[in-house]
Design a protein around this motif. Structure first.
Motif, PDB file in Angstrom:
ATOM      1  N   PHE A 154       0.858  -1.186   0.000  1.00  0.00           N
ATOM      2  CA  PHE A 154       0.000   0.000   0.000  1.00  0.00           C
ATOM      3  C   PHE A 154       0.894   1.235   0.000  1.00  0.00           C
ATOM      4  N   ASP A 155       0.584   2.154  -0.885  1.00  0.00           N
ATOM      5  CA  ASP A 155       1.395   3.365  -1.015  1.00  0.00           C
ATOM      6  C   ASP A 155       0.936   4.407   0.006  1.00  0.00           C
ATOM      7  N   VAL A 156       1.535   4.363   1.154  1.00  0.00           N
ATOM      8  CA  VAL A 156       1.116   5.224   2.260  1.00  0.00           C
ATOM      9  C   VAL A 156       1.396   6.698   1.972  1.00  0.00           C
ATOM     10  N   VAL A 157       2.523   6.957   1.354  1.00  0.00           N
ATOM     11  CA  VAL A 157       2.893   8.353   1.099  1.00  0.00           C
ATOM     12  C   VAL A 157       1.895   9.009   0.140  1.00  0.00           C
ATOM     13  N   LYS A 158       1.522   8.269  -0.896  1.00  0.00           N
ATOM     14  CA  LYS A 158       0.559   8.833  -1.841  1.00  0.00           C
ATOM     15  C   LYS A 158      -0.800   9.046  -1.162  1.00  0.00           C
ATOM     16  N   TYR A 159      -1.168   8.040  -0.396  1.00  0.00           N
ATOM     17  CA  TYR A 159      -2.439   8.151   0.313  1.00  0.00           C
ATOM     18  C   TYR A 159      -2.452   9.389   1.202  1.00  0.00           C
ATOM     19  N   ASN A 160      -1.361   9.562   1.913  1.00  0.00           N
ATOM     20  CA  ASN A 160      -1.281  10.697   2.827  1.00  0.00           C
ATOM     21  C   ASN A 160      -1.340  12.022   2.073  1.00  0.00           C
ATOM     22  N   ASP A 161      -0.655  12.086   0.951  1.00  0.00           N
ATOM     23  CA  ASP A 161      -0.663  13.322   0.157  1.00  0.00           C
ATOM     24  C   ASP A 161      -2.084  13.683  -0.268  1.00  0.00           C
ATOM     25  N   VAL A 162      -2.783  12.688  -0.793  1.00  0.00           N
ATOM     26  CA  VAL A 162      -4.121  12.959  -1.323  1.00  0.00           C
ATOM     27  C   VAL A 162      -5.120  13.222  -0.193  1.00  0.00           C
ATOM     28  N   PRO A 169      -5.522  12.617   6.896  1.00  0.00           N
ATOM     29  CA  PRO A 169      -4.159  12.137   6.659  1.00  0.00           C
ATOM     30  C   PRO A 169      -3.953  10.750   7.252  1.00  0.00           C
ATOM     31  N   TYR A 170      -2.933  10.075   6.740  1.00  0.00           N
ATOM     32  CA  TYR A 170      -2.534   8.818   7.356  1.00  0.00           C
ATOM     33  C   TYR A 170      -2.022   9.152   8.755  1.00  0.00           C
ATOM     34  N   GLY A 171      -2.588   8.512   9.763  1.00  0.00           N
ATOM     35  CA  GLY A 171      -2.216   8.846  11.134  1.00  0.00           C
ATOM     36  C   GLY A 171      -3.342   9.560  11.850  1.00  0.00           C
ATOM     37  N   ILE A 172      -4.484   9.657  11.199  1.00  0.00           N
ATOM     38  CA  ILE A 172      -5.614  10.400  11.760  1.00  0.00           C
ATOM     39  C   ILE A 172      -6.098   9.778  13.079  1.00  0.00           C
ATOM     40  N   LEU A 173      -5.973   8.469  13.188  1.00  0.00           N
ATOM     41  CA  LEU A 173      -6.474   7.786  14.376  1.00  0.00           C
ATOM     42  C   LEU A 173      -5.471   7.825  15.519  1.00  0.00           C
ATOM     43  N   SER A 174      -4.221   7.593  15.200  1.00  0.00           N
ATOM     44  CA  SER A 174      -3.219   7.467  16.259  1.00  0.00           C
ATOM     45  C   SER A 174      -2.502   8.785  16.520  1.00  0.00           C
ATOM     46  N   GLY A 175      -2.836   9.804  15.744  1.00  0.00           N
ATOM     47  CA  GLY A 175      -2.221  11.106  15.976  1.00  0.00           C
ATOM     48  C   GLY A 175      -0.770  11.152  15.540  1.00  0.00           C
ATOM     49  N   ARG A 176      -0.442  10.335  14.572  1.00  0.00           N
ATOM     50  CA  ARG A 176       0.933  10.323  14.100  1.00  0.00           C
ATOM     51  C   ARG A 176       1.101  11.197  12.872  1.00  0.00           C
ATOM     52  N   ASN A 177       2.288  11.651  12.719  1.00  0.00           N
ATOM     53  CA  ASN A 177       2.617  12.516  11.600  1.00  0.00           C
ATOM     54  C   ASN A 177       3.523  11.726  10.669  1.00  0.00           C
ATOM     55  N   LEU A 178       3.100  11.603   9.427  1.00  0.00           N
ATOM     56  CA  LEU A 178       3.836  10.721   8.513  1.00  0.00           C
ATOM     57  C   LEU A 178       5.270  11.176   8.277  1.00  0.00           C
ATOM     58  N   HIS A 255      -5.081  -0.501  12.945  1.00  0.00           N
ATOM     59  CA  HIS A 255      -6.312   0.228  12.633  1.00  0.00           C
ATOM     60  C   HIS A 255      -6.066   1.395  11.679  1.00  0.00           C
ATOM     61  N   GLU A 256      -4.896   1.948  11.776  1.00  0.00           N
ATOM     62  CA  GLU A 256      -4.551   3.035  10.863  1.00  0.00           C
ATOM     63  C   GLU A 256      -4.547   2.511   9.427  1.00  0.00           C
ATOM     64  N   CYS A 257      -4.004   1.331   9.256  1.00  0.00           N
ATOM     65  CA  CYS A 257      -3.945   0.728   7.918  1.00  0.00           C
ATOM     66  C   CYS A 257      -5.339   0.341   7.435  1.00  0.00           C
ATOM     67  N   GLU A 258      -6.135  -0.160   8.352  1.00  0.00           N
ATOM     68  CA  GLU A 258      -7.516  -0.482   7.997  1.00  0.00           C
ATOM     69  C   GLU A 258      -8.234   0.748   7.460  1.00  0.00           C
ATOM     70  N   ILE A 259      -8.021   1.855   8.142  1.00  0.00           N
ATOM     71  CA  ILE A 259      -8.667   3.098   7.723  1.00  0.00           C
ATOM     72  C   ILE A 259      -8.221   3.469   6.313  1.00  0.00           C
ATOM     73  N   ALA A 260      -6.917   3.362   6.069  1.00  0.00           N
ATOM     74  CA  ALA A 260      -6.387   3.741   4.753  1.00  0.00           C
ATOM     75  C   ALA A 260      -6.967   2.848   3.653  1.00  0.00           C
ATOM     76  N   GLN A 261      -6.957   1.547   3.890  1.00  0.00           N
ATOM     77  CA  GLN A 261      -7.459   0.605   2.882  1.00  0.00           C
ATOM     78  C   GLN A 261      -8.940   0.830   2.596  1.00  0.00           C
ATOM     79  N   SER A 262      -9.696   0.887   3.674  1.00  0.00           N
ATOM     80  CA  SER A 262     -11.143   1.014   3.518  1.00  0.00           C
ATOM     81  C   SER A 262     -11.522   2.348   2.906  1.00  0.00           C
ATOM     82  N   THR A 263     -10.787   3.373   3.266  1.00  0.00           N
ATOM     83  CA  THR A 263     -11.117   4.688   2.742  1.00  0.00           C
ATOM     84  C   THR A 263     -10.883   4.741   1.233  1.00  0.00           C
ATOM     85  N   VAL A 264      -9.800   4.122   0.803  1.00  0.00           N
ATOM     86  CA  VAL A 264      -9.533   4.085  -0.640  1.00  0.00           C
ATOM     87  C   VAL A 264     -10.649   3.324  -1.361  1.00  0.00           C
TER      88      VAL A 264
END
Length: 501
Positions: A154-162, A169-178, A255-264
């Motif tokens: 999974f292309d996390v960087v692209k996901y986060n950009d878009v 953003p990627y990290g919305i749940l855990s409060g992380r900054n990519l 869960h962060e990854c789940e969010i990214a996958q499902s959101t896409v």
RNA sequence: GGUCCUGUGGCCGAGUGGCUAGGCAGAGCUCUGCAAAAGCUCCCACAGCGGUUCGAAUCCGCUCGGGACCUCCA
């Protein structure tokens, strides 16, 4: 009164409003059945069982989905690493589904011991390989997944950009900054296939010795760790559902990854409310496989573990967990478990007695203050549950009521101290909270009826000998029964009762 | 190193800016042939140091301590 739950996504308590009331969809991450569940695993399953029960109590029609992770990298517990390479030996000795079957059964047995209600649907990862592959295809088609060497990432960087532009953003749940993740993540092996080290696997190519493998558009392999939850939650609960639960340690990355996958795939955040239970600790440290400090449930129930000074009944463990609020850590110790064991005994004895009473008539309260107090305590039970499932406070209030019940039983107070309607209210509400919501029950042994008959006979003999001042006989009966774990108690009115310890 | 959480009486644990959760353990009393159970009473804690405030365990800062997560790992 509305139910409020703490939403990890927004980091605050929010009023719970289902998307399609009265229907509620709840997904909870279940066990990986490559080994036996331990005490730490018990917490989410008991916590969310109570959430499930409370939502049902509130009148919601709940679909509770809890998966079984039975795909991935499997090895028999206790086997040394070299065994993994000894392909032939594994093939001869170890059939993955045999392991899965064994530990799934053990898990179900434990859930039953804890009096956890079965979930509405309990899907397995291996049963949803097709759905997972379809989801991965969709992610690739949308440009967020890429193949490398038979694996898909999974292309996390692209996901986060878009999605940063959509405030997701990627990290919305855990409060992380990519960006920080990119800077700070330590080096790991086998990262060269990935575009960025933050990317995660959707599909992994199976090495030759890997025994769990499926055919896919990218070759033989197995699904990545996160995709099963996204696929199964979407299938059974829809693109957007109400509650997603699990342990705090799953918040990131799982869960962060789940969010990214499902959101896409689904174009929206999968769940509205994210609930995370805290860890059980032992000597102040998280109980977990990596710390090598776990106590398996079967060990707990039998007392067969160096850390244990005795066996603990499943209900004791359940009660121990419910004595704390689910978002705080809970420290295991023999002392704490023993305290719970005694407390539960006292609670259930008082409760069982009250439950057996029948209060008739329309008497008014002579002791209005007590009457008011009882009603207040009972009323607060709902408030406490509504305040983010605070079972600790519920239990505390029940313990305020227990002495009043025992006072009535021992005739320290008379029944007319409190209005008949209040007694009935207390009785019915305690049934609801103790049994239906907290899910506590008295452990009943086998052949209970016969045993009761025998004990009643002994009680009769003891009464006779006491009447004859033959205390040698009466004491013998009481003491011998005590040795067998049956405790006789002389009641105020001359009758005798007993409890199993 | 980064992000975040946390430090409550002997132990486990709630909690709120002022009205001393609860459980277990301990002490005393009542009841009782004895014992157990039960009831009543006692045991008034919030890491340390500053600050804000009429008032803080609860808000802020610092110090010290503990913990979680940091991506193939179930």
């Amino acid at each position: 009164m509305p139910l409020k739950i703490y939403n990890s996504l927004t980091r605050q308590k929010e009023i719970f409003e289902p998307i399609n009331a009265p229907y509620v969809g709840m997904y909870v991450c279940g066990p990986t059945v490559s080994g036996e569940s331990h005490l730490g695993h018990a917490r989410p399953f008991i916590t969310f069982d109570v959430v499930f029960r409370y939502l049902l109590h509130k009148g919601y029609k709940v679909r509770y989905v809890r998966n079984i992770t039975d795909a991935g990298h499997f090895e028999e517990e206790g086997k040394v690493a070299e065994d993994k390479i000894a392909t032939k030996a594994i093939l001869e000795k170890l059939e993955p589904m045999e392991l899965v079957q064994k530990y799934t059964q053990l898990y179900h047995w434990a859930m039953d011991q804890f009096n956890n209600l079965p979930p509405s649907i309990e899907p397995t990862a291996t049963g949803h390989i097709v759905e997972q592959i379809e989801m991965i295809k969709k992610i690739i088609a949308d440009g967020y997944g890429y193949e490398a060497n038979g694996s898909v990432y999974f292309d996390v960087v692209k996901y986060n950009d878009v999605y940063s532009k959509k405030n997701q953003p990627y990290g919305i749940l855990s409060g992380r900054n990519l960006e920080e993740q990119l800077d700070t993540t330590r080096e790991l092996e086998n990262q060269e296939e990935k575009k960025n080290k933050v990317d995660f696997a959707l599909w992994k190519k199976a090495p030759a010795e890997h025994i769990m493998r499926w055919q896919s558009p990218w070759g033989e392999g197995f699904p990545g760790w996160h995709i099963e939850c996204s696929a199964m939650a979407t299938k059974y609960l829809g693109k957007k559902f109400d509650i997603h639960g699990g342990g705090m340690d799953l918040q990131f990355p799982h869960h962060e990854c789940e969010i990214a996958q499902s959101t896409v795939c689904n174009h929206e955040l999968p769940a509205r409310y994210w609930m995370h239970n805290n860890m059980i600790t032992i000597n102040g440290r998280k109980m977990g496989k990596s710390y090598n400090n776990v106590i398996k449930l079967s060990e707990l129930f039998t007392g067969n573990h160096p850390e244990l000074t005795q066996a603990y009944a499943p209900m004791t463990v359940r009660f121990f967990i419910l004595q704390s609020q689910y978002r705080g850590t809970l420290d295991f110790s023999n002392e704490a478990l023993q305290a719970s064991e005694k407390a539960l005994k006292r609670l259930m004895e008082g409760y069982e007695w009250l439950k057996a009473q029948s209060f008739v008539g329309e008497a008014k309260a002579k002791d209005e203050a007590l009457d008011l107090q009882l009603n207040k305590w009972i009323g607060e039970l709902t408030e406490f549950m509504d305040d983010d499932i605070n079972t600790a406070k519920v239990v505390a209030n029940i313990f305020e009521i227990i002495p009043v019940i025992n006072s009535l039983k021992d005739k320290h107070i008379t029944q007319d101290a409190v209005a008949t309607s209040t007694w009935n209210h207390v009785q019915s509400q305690l049934v609801v909270f103790i049994e239906s919501i907290l899910g506590l029950k008295v452990e009943a042994g086998a052949n209970l009826e016969q045993l009761k008959g025998v004990i009643d006979l002994l009680i009769e003999i003891r009464k006779e000998s006491k009447a004859n001042k033959d205390f040698a006989t009466s004491d013998k009966i009481r003491n011998q029964l005590m040795n067998m774990g049956i405790q006789l108690k002389d009641e105020k009115d001359g009758s005798m009762s007993y409890t199993f310890s």
